[in-house]
Design a protein around this motif. Structure first.
Motif, PDB file in Angstrom:
ATOM      1  N   SER A   1       2.353   7.213  -0.934  1.00  0.00           N
ATOM      2  CA  SER A   1       3.159   8.134  -0.465  1.00  0.00           C
ATOM      3  C   SER A   1       4.610   7.432  -0.565  1.00  0.00           C
ATOM      4  CB  SER A   1       2.683   8.750   0.560  1.00  0.00           C
ATOM      5  OG  SER A   1       2.584   7.321   1.949  1.00  0.00           O
ATOM      6  N   GLY A   2       4.882   6.386  -0.628  1.00  0.00           N
ATOM      7  CA  GLY A   2       6.229   5.660  -0.452  1.00  0.00           C
ATOM      8  C   GLY A   2       6.949   5.402  -1.575  1.00  0.00           C
ATOM      9  N   ALA A   3       6.060   5.601  -2.901  1.00  0.00           N
ATOM     10  CA  ALA A   3       6.690   5.367  -3.921  1.00  0.00           C
ATOM     11  C   ALA A   3       8.229   6.121  -4.313  1.00  0.00           C
ATOM     12  CB  ALA A   3       5.807   5.584  -5.127  1.00  0.00           C
TER      13      ALA A   3
ATOM     14  N   TYR B   1       0.840  -1.216  -0.091  1.00  0.00           N
ATOM     15  CA  TYR B   1       0.117   0.004   0.040  1.00  0.00           C
ATOM     16  C   TYR B   1       0.923   1.284   0.022  1.00  0.00           C
ATOM     17  CZ  TYR B   1      -3.579   3.505   1.278  1.00  0.00           C
ATOM     18  OH  TYR B   1      -4.218   4.496   1.307  1.00  0.00           O
ATOM     19  N   TRP B   2       1.973   1.219   0.983  1.00  0.00           N
ATOM     20  CA  TRP B   2       2.692   2.210   1.010  1.00  0.00           C
ATOM     21  C   TRP B   2       3.481   2.803  -0.391  1.00  0.00           C
ATOM     22  CZ3 TRP B   2       8.297   2.353   2.050  1.00  0.00           C
ATOM     23  CH2 TRP B   2       8.995   3.773   2.423  1.00  0.00           C
ATOM     24  N   ALA B   3       4.028   1.482  -0.905  1.00  0.00           N
ATOM     25  CA  ALA B   3       4.697   1.599  -2.462  1.00  0.00           C
ATOM     26  C   ALA B   3       3.756   2.315  -3.219  1.00  0.00           C
ATOM     27  CB  ALA B   3       5.248   0.186  -2.537  1.00  0.00           C
TER      28      ALA B   3
ATOM     29  N   TRP C   1      11.091  -6.312  -5.622  1.00  0.00           N
ATOM     30  CA  TRP C   1      10.409  -5.905  -4.554  1.00  0.00           C
ATOM     31  C   TRP C   1       9.316  -6.961  -4.085  1.00  0.00           C
ATOM     32  CZ3 TRP C   1      12.155  -3.606  -0.289  1.00  0.00           C
ATOM     33  CH2 TRP C   1      13.145  -2.655  -0.564  1.00  0.00           C
ATOM     34  N   THR C   2       8.472  -7.432  -5.371  1.00  0.00           N
ATOM     35  CA  THR C   2       7.312  -8.374  -5.333  1.00  0.00           C
ATOM     36  C   THR C   2       8.018  -9.455  -5.026  1.00  0.00           C
ATOM     37  OG1 THR C   2       6.247  -6.863  -6.808  1.00  0.00           O
ATOM     38  CG2 THR C   2       5.519  -9.293  -6.565  1.00  0.00           C
TER      39      THR C   2
END
Length: 172
Positions: A115-117, A110-112, A135-136
């Protein structure tokens, strides 16, 4: 995250319910979480990059999953049914560890995607991680490691419980 992503994450978190209620250690009950994580992996895993420091990221994911899985298995209580089959029941700590692992991965996703992208992109560039596919893969390896190590610990404990079962001659 799509509705499908939320449903898959929820399904993986909800695998804790049978663990809390207690399950007979049959092959079916043991393999259900493995099959669920494998299904999620087949849905999400499109590539498995190995450039840069991707492999090191995978190792970190596997180690984190192993630690969570071992802790989940170690804090799962086992007993023996009257027929000698081991029964596993996750207590609050084991359930919390399971939920923490699954929720952390969903939270990271969710963060990725929100706002964390930018922070993840900068971290990936600074640490030679090739991108979202790496990452996945790391998160799926973490989930698989958590499931497999929990399964291994519980199965070892179940084998000890079942090996101490009285034989049919001793019960007569």
């Amino acid at each position: 995250m799509t509705t499908t992503d939320y449903l898959i994450s929820a399904a993986l978190v909800l695998l804790v319910i049978p663990q809390i209620r207690g399950t007979r250690q049959t092959l079916r009950n043991a393999l259900l979480p493995v099959v669920c994580v494998a299904a999620a992996a087949s849905y999400y895993l499109k590539s498995f990059p190995t450039e840069g420091h991707d492999v090191q990221l995978y190792i970190v994911g596997v180690v984190a999953g192993a630690v969570l899985g071992i802790a989940c298995g170690a804090t799962t209580r086992l007993s023996r049914a009257s027929d000698g089959v081991a029964l596993a029941k996750a207590g609050a700590v084991a359930a919390a560890l399971w939920i923490v692992g699954m929720a952390a991965r969903a939270g990271f996703e969710y963060w990725a995607n929100h706002s964390g992208a930018t922070a993840i992109a900068r971290f990936s560039e600074d640490n030679l991680i090739t991108g979202a596919a790496a990452w996945t893969a790391a998160l799926l390896l973490m989930a698989l490691a958590q499931v497999m190590f929990r399964l291994a610990v519980v199965r070892l404990k179940a084998r000890q419980i079942s090996s101490h079962a009285p034989t049919a001659a001793a019960r007569v």
